[in-house]
Motif scaffolding. Structure first.
Motif, PDB file in Angstrom:
ATOM      1  N   PHE A 115       0.839  -1.201   0.000  1.00 33.62           N
ATOM      2  CA  PHE A 115       0.000   0.000   0.000  1.00 33.62           C
ATOM      3  C   PHE A 115       0.869   1.244   0.000  1.00 33.62           C
ATOM      4  N   ASN A 116       0.517   2.155  -0.871  1.00 37.79           N
ATOM      5  CA  ASN A 116       1.273   3.398  -1.009  1.00 37.79           C
ATOM      6  C   ASN A 116       0.592   4.473  -0.160  1.00 37.79           C
ATOM      7  N   PHE A 117       0.956   4.524   1.107  1.00 35.89           N
ATOM      8  CA  PHE A 117       0.284   5.441   2.021  1.00 35.89           C
ATOM      9  C   PHE A 117       0.719   6.886   1.839  1.00 35.89           C
ATOM     10  N   GLY A 118       1.769   7.107   1.026  1.00 39.60           N
ATOM     11  CA  GLY A 118       2.145   8.479   0.722  1.00 39.60           C
ATOM     12  C   GLY A 118       1.027   9.233   0.044  1.00 39.60           C
ATOM     13  N   TRP A 119       0.279   8.551  -0.816  1.00 41.90           N
ATOM     14  CA  TRP A 119      -0.855   9.188  -1.509  1.00 41.90           C
ATOM     15  C   TRP A 119      -1.972   9.493  -0.522  1.00 41.90           C
ATOM     16  N   LEU A 120      -2.276   8.552   0.352  1.00 38.87           N
ATOM     17  CA  LEU A 120      -3.334   8.748   1.352  1.00 38.87           C
ATOM     18  C   LEU A 120      -3.011   9.909   2.284  1.00 38.87           C
ATOM     19  N   GLY A 121      -1.742  10.058   2.643  1.00 40.35           N
ATOM     20  CA  GLY A 121      -1.366  11.069   3.616  1.00 40.35           C
ATOM     21  C   GLY A 121      -1.056  12.433   3.043  1.00 40.35           C
ATOM     22  N   THR A 122      -1.257  12.614   1.728  1.00 38.41           N
ATOM     23  CA  THR A 122      -0.917  13.888   1.098  1.00 38.41           C
ATOM     24  C   THR A 122      -2.031  14.906   1.285  1.00 38.41           C
ATOM     25  N   TRP A 155      -4.296  18.384   0.446  1.00 35.34           N
ATOM     26  CA  TRP A 155      -4.943  18.856  -0.784  1.00 35.34           C
ATOM     27  C   TRP A 155      -4.046  19.923  -1.425  1.00 35.34           C
ATOM     28  N   SER A 156      -3.167  19.469  -2.300  1.00 33.93           N
ATOM     29  CA  SER A 156      -2.166  20.346  -2.893  1.00 33.93           C
ATOM     30  C   SER A 156      -1.697  19.753  -4.208  1.00 33.93           C
ATOM     31  N   ALA A 157      -1.787  20.519  -5.284  1.00 37.21           N
ATOM     32  CA  ALA A 157      -1.315  20.047  -6.586  1.00 37.21           C
ATOM     33  C   ALA A 157       0.168  19.708  -6.533  1.00 37.21           C
ATOM     34  N   HIS A 158       0.939  20.536  -5.863  1.00 37.20           N
ATOM     35  CA  HIS A 158       2.376  20.306  -5.755  1.00 37.20           C
ATOM     36  C   HIS A 158       2.664  19.005  -5.013  1.00 37.20           C
ATOM     37  N   ASP A 159       1.979  18.804  -3.892  1.00 40.04           N
ATOM     38  CA  ASP A 159       2.221  17.603  -3.097  1.00 40.04           C
ATOM     39  C   ASP A 159       1.752  16.347  -3.827  1.00 40.04           C
ATOM     40  N   PHE A 160       0.635  16.443  -4.551  1.00 35.14           N
ATOM     41  CA  PHE A 160       0.177  15.296  -5.340  1.00 35.14           C
ATOM     42  C   PHE A 160       1.229  14.917  -6.378  1.00 35.14           C
ATOM     43  N   ALA A 161       1.732  15.906  -7.104  1.00 32.80           N
ATOM     44  CA  ALA A 161       2.747  15.625  -8.130  1.00 32.80           C
ATOM     45  C   ALA A 161       3.982  14.988  -7.505  1.00 32.80           C
ATOM     46  N   GLN A 162       4.373  15.493  -6.345  1.00 34.67           N
ATOM     47  CA  GLN A 162       5.572  14.977  -5.684  1.00 34.67           C
ATOM     48  C   GLN A 162       5.405  13.517  -5.284  1.00 34.67           C
ATOM     49  N   VAL A 163       4.251  13.163  -4.714  1.00 37.42           N
ATOM     50  CA  VAL A 163       4.076  11.787  -4.252  1.00 37.42           C
ATOM     51  C   VAL A 163       3.919  10.834  -5.440  1.00 37.42           C
ATOM     52  N   ILE A 164       3.301  11.298  -6.517  1.00 35.89           N
ATOM     53  CA  ILE A 164       3.183  10.455  -7.708  1.00 35.89           C
ATOM     54  C   ILE A 164       4.565  10.147  -8.272  1.00 35.89           C
ATOM     55  N   ASN A 165       5.344  11.179  -8.499  1.00 35.63           N
ATOM     56  CA  ASN A 165       6.662  10.975  -9.116  1.00 35.63           C
ATOM     57  C   ASN A 165       7.619  10.218  -8.209  1.00 35.63           C
ATOM     58  N   SER A 166       7.601  10.523  -6.907  1.00 36.53           N
ATOM     59  CA  SER A 166       8.533   9.846  -5.995  1.00 36.53           C
ATOM     60  C   SER A 166       8.160   8.381  -5.826  1.00 36.53           C
ATOM     61  N   SER A 167       6.863   8.070  -5.804  1.00 36.60           N
ATOM     62  CA  SER A 167       6.441   6.670  -5.667  1.00 36.60           C
ATOM     63  C   SER A 167       6.861   5.855  -6.875  1.00 36.60           C
ATOM     64  N   ILE A 168       6.606   6.384  -8.054  1.00 36.49           N
ATOM     65  CA  ILE A 168       6.964   5.670  -9.274  1.00 36.49           C
ATOM     66  C   ILE A 168       8.477   5.485  -9.372  1.00 36.49           C
ATOM     67  N   ALA A 169       9.214   6.523  -9.033  1.00 34.94           N
ATOM     68  CA  ALA A 169      10.678   6.444  -9.114  1.00 34.94           C
ATOM     69  C   ALA A 169      11.243   5.445  -8.114  1.00 34.94           C
ATOM     70  N   ALA A 170      10.719   5.441  -6.886  1.00 35.81           N
ATOM     71  CA  ALA A 170      11.242   4.533  -5.862  1.00 35.81           C
ATOM     72  C   ALA A 170      11.028   3.079  -6.258  1.00 35.81           C
ATOM     73  N   LEU A 171       9.855   2.771  -6.797  1.00 38.06           N
ATOM     74  CA  LEU A 171       9.577   1.399  -7.193  1.00 38.06           C
ATOM     75  C   LEU A 171      10.409   0.991  -8.403  1.00 38.06           C
TER      76      LEU A 171
END
Length: 531
Positions: free
Chosen positions: A301-308, A310-326
């Motif tokens: 489970f990618n809880f980074g998305w759940l814990g973000t 309401w912010s466009a910047h934060d959404f973009a950051q968690v999307i890109n960092s999650s994909i990159a880490a995996l």
């Protein structure tokens, strides 16, 4: 591509989904009766919370027998019937597995209590001598996630570890019997036809062998591994973000050998492919990725998305960092989740009321466009918010240990039909195990069915669009934020989410699906897919 790499999985909280026998508590026959609803909603699989034999101190997460069904929920025959019907409808079934701890009513723990210190029976759990005069103090300073010390003393003076409730003693995974027992449990349910397992507290099986004290900054008042609550201060949040917490009870390297063993078992069963998904509250995306390396579990489970926020910047950051880490760990695609049975429902997290619901729908539509699997929590397709459960009706063990509201508010039984409780939840007339609000008549499945403006019909459209446009889409995904607008590009579609307070010009393109009404401009708190 394997089925699980792009699946939409619907979480069923068994006590609160559907009640077939009228006792006010959901059960397996109730789930079976509603499987056509899940098929028509457009999901690929369901994950069912624990239905094993249990004293229900933590509503099934305190397991007394891993290879039987609690009579509260039905029988093994009911479990078999559910699996058969789900497979007839083209739905996969994932069941919950609780390997970090057992119930204190499990035969092993009862044997441990009846045996002397140093015995083989006690070595299956984490019994230790206490500190201080006469061993009157706990062996270390660890805190329970549910509040208070993580240790309870027994009559002969020893203490046992429980990172959750005192009725949930932690197992000692350094004892080889524990690993052998759980391999047997895996095989028992795989032989019955389950398609996978959701692994509870997957990051907690091993503790540092020394069981040393945890080093805690004075400002940190949360228990180790606890999800931040709404009342967490900005100071505490920033401190947690700056410095990785010292957590000798979580994320120990030995745990990965357990999952390599499990992966080998799952692969023995071949087609249809069986999977396991980790509930691992890790501190970084990189450590989360370690659980889903090619020879370990299939998903986490990618809880980074759940814990973000309401912010466009934060959404973009968690999307890109999650994909990159995996990708860096050569792991499977990410998972995405916004709500579950342990956290505040996301319409309420996003502000509640019409604004919170609009944001929740926009976040969901964005999530459904991302590569990997999406996990939905029952009732979010109805737009349900967190319920302020009256104190006298609360049942979460954390409420009794801390006096804080706990998780009951996201676990209120679903409303299916009618104008008053129990809203078709079961055949009875009274309130179910957690009382439902009196103003839910407009939120029932019956009330929303066919109403194109309803949240239910929005979910149906969004899931159908995902299946049409992203089922075989390339995993490549690029997310960026421009002021208060998130833009995601994937598979020939552009996803735009307006997280600001004002409308913005609608980008060029044909609207595939939107989270709310759109025109020449994209309203605030709205998302759209364009091609």
């Amino acid at each position: 591509m394997s089925w699980w790499q792009h699946a939409v999985v619907y979480q069923v909280y068994v006590r609160s989904f559907a009640d077939a026998d009228g006792d006010g508590v959901g059960d397996l026959p109730g789930i079976t009766s509603r499987l056509p609803y899940l098929r028509d909603l457009g999901v690929d699989a369901l994950w069912i919370t624990p239905f094993y034999t249990s004293p229900q101190k933590d509503h099934g997460y305190d397991v007394a027998d891993y290879e039987d069904v609690d009579p509260l929920f039905g029988s093994l025959a009911d479990a078999d019937a559910l699996l058969a019907r789900a497979h007839e409808l083209g739905l996969r079934v994932i069941v919950d597995l609780v390997p970090n701890h057992t119930s204190d009513q499990h035969v092993w723990f009862q044997e441990a209590l009846a045996s002397p210190p140093g015995s083989e029976a006690r070595s299956r759990y984490l019994f230790r001598e206490g500190k201080g005069r006469g061993g009157s103090k706990p062996p270390n300073n660890w805190l329970s996630v549910f509040g208070g010390p993580a240790w309870t003393q027994v009559e002969d003076g020893q203490w046992y570890l429980h990172l959750f409730d005192s009725s949930q003693p932690d197992l000692n995974w350094r004892n080889l019997e524990v690993g052998d027992m759980f391999e047997g449990v895996l095989r028992f349910w795989l032989d019955r036809g389950v398609d996978g397992f959701r692994v509870d507290v997957a990051h907690g099986l091993y503790k540092e062998e020394s069981l040393r004290d945890q080093k805690r900054p004075k400002e940190a008042t949360r228990a180790p591994g606890e999800v931040p609550r709404d009342d967490s201060t900005d100071e505490t949040r920033s401190m947690v973000e700056r410095v990785l917490r010292d957590e000798p009870m979580w994320e120990q390297p030995e745990v990965h050998d357990v999952y390599r063993r499990w992966r080998r078992v799952l692969e023995e069963y071949g087609e249809p492919e069986r999977i396991a998904v980790a509930e691992a509250w890790t501190q970084t995306a990189e450590s989360m990725a370690q659980f889903v390396r090619p020879d370990e579990l299939h998903q986490a489970f990618n809880f980074g998305w759940l814990g973000t926020d309401w912010s466009a910047h934060d959404f973009a950051q968690v999307i890109n960092s999650s994909i990159a880490a995996l990708a860096s760990a050569h792991a499977s695609p990410p998972t995405w989740v916004l709500s579950n049975h342990d956290v505040i429902r996301h319409p309420s997290r996003y502000g509640g009321g019409p604004v919170g619901l609009a944001r929740a729908r926009a976040a969901t539509l964005t999530m459904l466009a991302l590569p990997g699997s999406a996990y939905l929590y029952q009732g979010e397709e109805l737009g349900l918010e967190q319920v302020d459960v009256p104190p006298e009706a609360r049942q979460d063990p954390s409420w009794f240990r801390t006096g804080e509201p706990g998780r009951d508010g996201c676990r209120v039984p679903l409303p299916w039909s009618g104008g008053a409780p129990p809203y078709g939840f079961g055949p009875g007339d009274g309130q179910p195990w957690i009382p439902q609000p009196d103003d839910w008549a407009g939120l029932t499945v019956e009330a929303q069915d066919g109403d194109e403006a309803s949240t239910l019909e929005f979910y149906r459209r969004a899931l159908a669009a995902r299946r049409e446009h992203f089922r075989d889409a390339d995993e490549a995904c690029v997310a960026e934020s421009r002021r208060n607008v998130l833009v995601v590009r994937r598979g020939g579609l552009t996803v735009v989410l307006n997280a600001g307070k004002r409308s913005v010009a609608m980008p060029d393109g044909e609207v595939v699906v939107s989270s709310g009404p759109v025109g020449d401009r994209l309203p605030a708190n709205t998302a759209v897919w364009l091609r």
